[in-house]
Design a protein around this motif. Sequence first.
Motif, PDB file in Angstrom:
ATOM      1  N   SER A 146       3.385 -14.094 -23.592  1.00  0.00           N
ATOM      2  CA  SER A 146       3.592 -14.227 -21.999  1.00  0.00           C
ATOM      3  C   SER A 146       3.724 -12.949 -21.269  1.00  0.00           C
ATOM      4  O   SER A 146       4.255 -12.049 -21.688  1.00  0.00           O
ATOM      5  CB  SER A 146       4.825 -14.932 -21.913  1.00  0.00           C
ATOM      6  N   LYS A 147       2.624 -12.759 -20.439  1.00  0.00           N
ATOM      7  CA  LYS A 147       2.616 -11.747 -19.531  1.00  0.00           C
ATOM      8  C   LYS A 147       3.713 -11.612 -18.608  1.00  0.00           C
ATOM      9  O   LYS A 147       3.905 -10.667 -18.030  1.00  0.00           O
ATOM     10  CB  LYS A 147       1.098 -11.714 -18.649  1.00  0.00           C
ATOM     11  N   ASN A 148       4.250 -12.721 -18.146  1.00  0.00           N
ATOM     12  CA  ASN A 148       5.360 -12.887 -17.453  1.00  0.00           C
ATOM     13  C   ASN A 148       6.672 -11.846 -17.970  1.00  0.00           C
ATOM     14  O   ASN A 148       7.376 -11.358 -17.052  1.00  0.00           O
ATOM     15  CB  ASN A 148       5.938 -14.288 -17.104  1.00  0.00           C
ATOM     16  N   ALA A 149       6.465 -12.012 -19.212  1.00  0.00           N
ATOM     17  CA  ALA A 149       7.647 -11.098 -19.964  1.00  0.00           C
ATOM     18  C   ALA A 149       7.579  -9.754 -19.609  1.00  0.00           C
ATOM     19  O   ALA A 149       8.415  -8.824 -19.784  1.00  0.00           O
ATOM     20  CB  ALA A 149       7.670 -11.381 -21.303  1.00  0.00           C
ATOM     21  N   LEU A 150       6.341  -8.969 -18.938  1.00  0.00           N
ATOM     22  CA  LEU A 150       6.377  -7.811 -18.745  1.00  0.00           C
ATOM     23  C   LEU A 150       7.009  -7.449 -17.408  1.00  0.00           C
ATOM     24  O   LEU A 150       7.336  -6.248 -17.190  1.00  0.00           O
ATOM     25  CB  LEU A 150       4.851  -7.527 -18.594  1.00  0.00           C
ATOM     26  N   LEU A 151       7.013  -8.401 -16.630  1.00  0.00           N
ATOM     27  CA  LEU A 151       7.472  -8.229 -15.103  1.00  0.00           C
ATOM     28  C   LEU A 151       8.705  -7.601 -15.044  1.00  0.00           C
ATOM     29  O   LEU A 151       9.095  -6.643 -14.242  1.00  0.00           O
ATOM     30  CB  LEU A 151       7.424  -9.373 -14.298  1.00  0.00           C
ATOM     31  N   PRO A 152      10.046  -8.073 -15.980  1.00  0.00           N
ATOM     32  CA  PRO A 152      11.355  -7.415 -15.743  1.00  0.00           C
ATOM     33  C   PRO A 152      11.348  -6.025 -16.101  1.00  0.00           C
ATOM     34  O   PRO A 152      11.998  -5.145 -15.595  1.00  0.00           O
ATOM     35  CB  PRO A 152      12.147  -8.376 -16.694  1.00  0.00           C
ATOM     36  N   ILE A 153      10.247  -5.496 -17.015  1.00  0.00           N
ATOM     37  CA  ILE A 153      10.140  -4.363 -17.485  1.00  0.00           C
ATOM     38  C   ILE A 153       9.691  -3.318 -16.295  1.00  0.00           C
ATOM     39  O   ILE A 153      10.140  -2.305 -16.302  1.00  0.00           O
ATOM     40  CB  ILE A 153       9.541  -4.106 -18.940  1.00  0.00           C
ATOM     41  N   ILE A 154       8.661  -4.101 -15.811  1.00  0.00           N
ATOM     42  CA  ILE A 154       8.143  -3.056 -14.649  1.00  0.00           C
ATOM     43  C   ILE A 154       9.004  -2.781 -13.581  1.00  0.00           C
ATOM     44  O   ILE A 154       9.059  -2.049 -13.086  1.00  0.00           O
ATOM     45  CB  ILE A 154       6.587  -4.015 -14.080  1.00  0.00           C
ATOM     46  N   HIS A 155       9.566  -4.062 -13.392  1.00  0.00           N
ATOM     47  CA  HIS A 155      10.778  -3.858 -12.248  1.00  0.00           C
ATOM     48  C   HIS A 155      11.783  -2.983 -12.596  1.00  0.00           C
ATOM     49  O   HIS A 155      12.236  -2.045 -11.724  1.00  0.00           O
ATOM     50  CB  HIS A 155      11.274  -5.368 -11.913  1.00  0.00           C
ATOM     51  N   TYR A 156      12.235  -3.128 -13.702  1.00  0.00           N
ATOM     52  CA  TYR A 156      13.338  -1.993 -14.273  1.00  0.00           C
ATOM     53  C   TYR A 156      12.827  -0.583 -14.032  1.00  0.00           C
ATOM     54  O   TYR A 156      13.560   0.304 -13.788  1.00  0.00           O
ATOM     55  CB  TYR A 156      13.819  -2.276 -15.451  1.00  0.00           C
ATOM     56  N   LYS A 176       0.918  -1.093   0.051  1.00  0.00           N
ATOM     57  CA  LYS A 176      -0.059  -0.053  -0.167  1.00  0.00           C
ATOM     58  C   LYS A 176       0.734   1.323   0.010  1.00  0.00           C
ATOM     59  O   LYS A 176       0.668   2.234  -0.767  1.00  0.00           O
ATOM     60  CB  LYS A 176      -0.965  -0.007   1.187  1.00  0.00           C
ATOM     61  N   ASP A 177       1.899   1.340   0.623  1.00  0.00           N
ATOM     62  CA  ASP A 177       2.821   2.242   0.969  1.00  0.00           C
ATOM     63  C   ASP A 177       3.404   2.874  -0.222  1.00  0.00           C
ATOM     64  O   ASP A 177       3.967   3.969  -0.445  1.00  0.00           O
ATOM     65  CB  ASP A 177       3.900   2.335   1.984  1.00  0.00           C
ATOM     66  N   ASN A 178       3.849   1.793  -1.127  1.00  0.00           N
ATOM     67  CA  ASN A 178       4.462   1.995  -2.607  1.00  0.00           C
ATOM     68  C   ASN A 178       3.428   1.736  -3.945  1.00  0.00           C
ATOM     69  O   ASN A 178       4.000   1.867  -4.892  1.00  0.00           O
ATOM     70  CB  ASN A 178       5.753   0.757  -2.605  1.00  0.00           C
ATOM     71  N   TRP A 179       2.234   1.757  -3.395  1.00  0.00           N
ATOM     72  CA  TRP A 179       1.514   1.701  -4.271  1.00  0.00           C
ATOM     73  C   TRP A 179       1.472   2.593  -5.540  1.00  0.00           C
ATOM     74  O   TRP A 179       1.335   2.048  -6.939  1.00  0.00           O
ATOM     75  CB  TRP A 179      -0.163   1.406  -3.941  1.00  0.00           C
ATOM     76  N   ASP A 180       1.443   3.681  -5.438  1.00  0.00           N
ATOM     77  CA  ASP A 180       1.183   4.803  -6.456  1.00  0.00           C
ATOM     78  C   ASP A 180       2.411   4.409  -7.345  1.00  0.00           C
ATOM     79  O   ASP A 180       2.279   4.724  -8.735  1.00  0.00           O
ATOM     80  CB  ASP A 180       1.408   6.138  -5.914  1.00  0.00           C
ATOM     81  N   GLU A 181       3.667   4.215  -7.066  1.00  0.00           N
ATOM     82  CA  GLU A 181       4.803   4.163  -7.863  1.00  0.00           C
ATOM     83  C   GLU A 181       4.779   2.607  -8.582  1.00  0.00           C
ATOM     84  O   GLU A 181       5.304   2.640  -9.921  1.00  0.00           O
ATOM     85  CB  GLU A 181       6.239   4.119  -7.197  1.00  0.00           C
ATOM     86  N   ILE A 182       4.308   1.767  -7.828  1.00  0.00           N
ATOM     87  CA  ILE A 182       4.081   0.300  -8.549  1.00  0.00           C
ATOM     88  C   ILE A 182       3.141   0.299  -9.775  1.00  0.00           C
ATOM     89  O   ILE A 182       3.335  -0.001 -10.809  1.00  0.00           O
ATOM     90  CB  ILE A 182       3.785  -0.758  -7.487  1.00  0.00           C
ATOM     91  N   ARG A 183       2.077   1.128  -9.271  1.00  0.00           N
ATOM     92  CA  ARG A 183       0.907   1.382 -10.176  1.00  0.00           C
ATOM     93  C   ARG A 183       1.414   1.983 -11.516  1.00  0.00           C
ATOM     94  O   ARG A 183       1.358   1.701 -12.655  1.00  0.00           O
ATOM     95  CB  ARG A 183      -0.258   2.075  -9.691  1.00  0.00           C
ATOM     96  N   GLU A 184       2.140   3.063 -11.509  1.00  0.00           N
ATOM     97  CA  GLU A 184       2.796   3.832 -12.365  1.00  0.00           C
ATOM     98  C   GLU A 184       3.672   2.987 -13.279  1.00  0.00           C
ATOM     99  O   GLU A 184       3.552   3.203 -14.675  1.00  0.00           O
ATOM    100  CB  GLU A 184       3.613   5.020 -11.966  1.00  0.00           C
ATOM    101  N   ALA A 185       4.444   2.175 -12.611  1.00  0.00           N
ATOM    102  CA  ALA A 185       5.398   1.397 -13.352  1.00  0.00           C
ATOM    103  C   ALA A 185       4.708   0.322 -14.349  1.00  0.00           C
ATOM    104  O   ALA A 185       4.919   0.089 -15.628  1.00  0.00           O
ATOM    105  CB  ALA A 185       6.359   0.631 -12.263  1.00  0.00           C
ATOM    106  N   ILE A 186       3.632  -0.135 -13.693  1.00  0.00           N
ATOM    107  CA  ILE A 186       2.831  -1.140 -14.518  1.00  0.00           C
ATOM    108  C   ILE A 186       1.913  -0.614 -15.635  1.00  0.00           C
ATOM    109  O   ILE A 186       2.021  -1.060 -16.911  1.00  0.00           O
ATOM    110  CB  ILE A 186       1.841  -1.619 -13.593  1.00  0.00           C
ATOM    111  N   VAL A 187       1.580   0.486 -15.344  1.00  0.00           N
ATOM    112  CA  VAL A 187       0.673   1.542 -16.402  1.00  0.00           C
ATOM    113  C   VAL A 187       1.698   1.945 -17.589  1.00  0.00           C
ATOM    114  O   VAL A 187       1.522   1.554 -18.886  1.00  0.00           O
ATOM    115  CB  VAL A 187       0.158   2.694 -16.135  1.00  0.00           C
ATOM    116  N   GLU A 188       3.025   2.185 -17.215  1.00  0.00           N
ATOM    117  CA  GLU A 188       4.089   2.592 -18.298  1.00  0.00           C
ATOM    118  C   GLU A 188       4.439   1.502 -19.059  1.00  0.00           C
ATOM    119  O   GLU A 188       4.581   1.563 -20.084  1.00  0.00           O
ATOM    120  CB  GLU A 188       5.204   3.114 -17.469  1.00  0.00           C
ATOM    121  N   THR A 189       4.642   0.300 -18.535  1.00  0.00           N
ATOM    122  CA  THR A 189       5.047  -1.000 -19.298  1.00  0.00           C
ATOM    123  C   THR A 189       4.032  -1.220 -20.213  1.00  0.00           C
ATOM    124  O   THR A 189       4.178  -1.761 -21.456  1.00  0.00           O
ATOM    125  CB  THR A 189       5.313  -1.986 -18.204  1.00  0.00           C
ATOM    126  N   LEU A 190       2.704  -1.456 -19.603  1.00  0.00           N
ATOM    127  CA  LEU A 190       1.536  -1.840 -20.506  1.00  0.00           C
ATOM    128  C   LEU A 190       1.487  -0.728 -21.845  1.00  0.00           C
ATOM    129  O   LEU A 190       1.454  -1.167 -23.164  1.00  0.00           O
ATOM    130  CB  LEU A 190       0.372  -2.057 -19.992  1.00  0.00           C
TER     131      LEU A 190
END
Length: 580
Positions: A349-359, A320-334
């Motif tokens: 593969s949706k898993n291929a999105l995860l390294p980009i979200i993380h980066y 929850k405390d980091n939700w805004d930034e996690i959300r933004e990373a997911i949106v930008e990746t998609l």
Amino acid sequence: MSYYPPISIKQAIDKIDFSQYLLPAIQREFVWGTQQIELLFDSIMRNYPIGSLLMWKVQGDNKAEHRFYSVLKTFREKYKIHCEEVNTSSIHDFEAVLDGQQRLTALYIGLKGSYAYKRKNYSWKDNENSLPTRKLYLCLTENSIDEDENEDGRVYDFQFLTKEEIAESDKIWFEVGKILALSGTFELNKFLKTNEWEDNEYISNTLSKLFDVIHVKTLINYYLELEQDYDKALNIFIRINSGGEKLSYSDLIMSTIISGWTSKSVSARDEFNNLIDEIWDSTEIVIDKDLIIRAYLLIFSDDIKFRVTNFSINNAKEFKDNWDEIREAIVETLLLVRDFGYVERTLTSKNALLPIIHYIYISGKTKDFTNKVAYKSDRELIKRWFHTVLLKRIFGGQADMVLKTIRDVVKEEVNKSTQTFPATMIAKKLSKTRKSITMDSESIENLLYTTYEDRYAFPILALLYPHLDYKNNDFNKDHIFPKSHFTVKRLKKAGINLDQEGGNYYTDKWCYNGIVNLQMLDSNENKSKGDKSFADWVKDNNVDFKKQILPKITELDRFIEFVDTRWEMLKTKLETELKF
């Protein structure tokens, strides 16, 4: 916890209507398809047991401190799948469903709601043409079920149908929900008489049985938890649902996230649903809570596996405390992969999105990564890497191991102040594993057998033609020698000898309908080409043979030579593009 006297289905429906049965936020979405609902009603008509409900009596402060939702009353695939939050301040007491949500929702949709799903080969549009509203009907024509197709052993023919399908059918159909308006046997008999069915033994018996199982029989057994301890209710929910296969690990983890997401202004359930809807609206790519939870685990947890025991209330608070930034990373990746030209079908593969979200998250590039000029070279590198990992299919099976390996490399390189996505270092690290993204000569040649309809044709062609405007969807797959020219009749008319050496090139799909005979064009180029022969297109247009990776062999009777020459050209190009 106590066992309470069973109730009728009609009583359960009334309790839903009067908000006496609500769903706690820990419950997942409705996931049943029409066939499961139809089979539930068939089971009810056959006096099969349909399981017990497990309810929690909600009173006092628990009403205000936690979020509750109504049972989903109408379902529209992709567009109306979320339950609405209920303001419980004006409700005296109510019962929250800990186990039995899917059955209750199915009963309600079958009797009072509707179910809309997309017609095959129609586009995703929220209208009656693409997603027609369907209601549950019971066929009153005897022996209506084709036994050769009756794989699930139905006795009663329940089906979700549109009004148009009913109008076109030569069978007698009864809208199941209309049984609710018949409140007694007198009204049932009057209804049969009005429709001139009172002398039809099959119809009379069938509708009498339906009336009986909905209004009279007390088929719904339930247990009620009275203690006002939310943590106990949550624990019961997890225990009940982790014993079998009713809920996935992510569903159970989600219940912990909701419990630890201590905020009265927002809820985890609503935040996740809003993000899923936003991604669909902006990209028409489907993501789910699994992807969102995995993104958190990849960023914050050493152990990225889905384990209920590994996800605590503290994890939920951190989420929850980091939700805004996690959300933004997911949106930008998609948005990024949409700009690469991917759609739901080609995103294999949706898993291929995860390294980009993380980066994007750990490099602090969550603000407008898809548009900033400063990130252009970074985006181009990620695009080439993304095409490659999808083609290598490295995320199939043991994806957690691959994700963790990539995560560790990305984290190490970002900590070294590396300014771009570390594709080369990832490739180097994976080269020592069974999930290498390095393409040898044989692997590249295998790609060239990919045909037009294959989901993997897009990333191959996107690598071969990186100059096109994928962001604005200005690209088209095109047959260089038109596919329509490769019928036996047309080939013979053109004087092609199919018995010559290599004559199978004209008839093998991998040749005339595969990568070796495909190119990517922008809209104007594609329009100018149409169904013209390769020779005519070249004659009428200023074709850049080098950019289009084409040999100057345009005659159909030299197609064998064209295939062999272009094969080597494409192989050389891919060897360059797939190297890190």
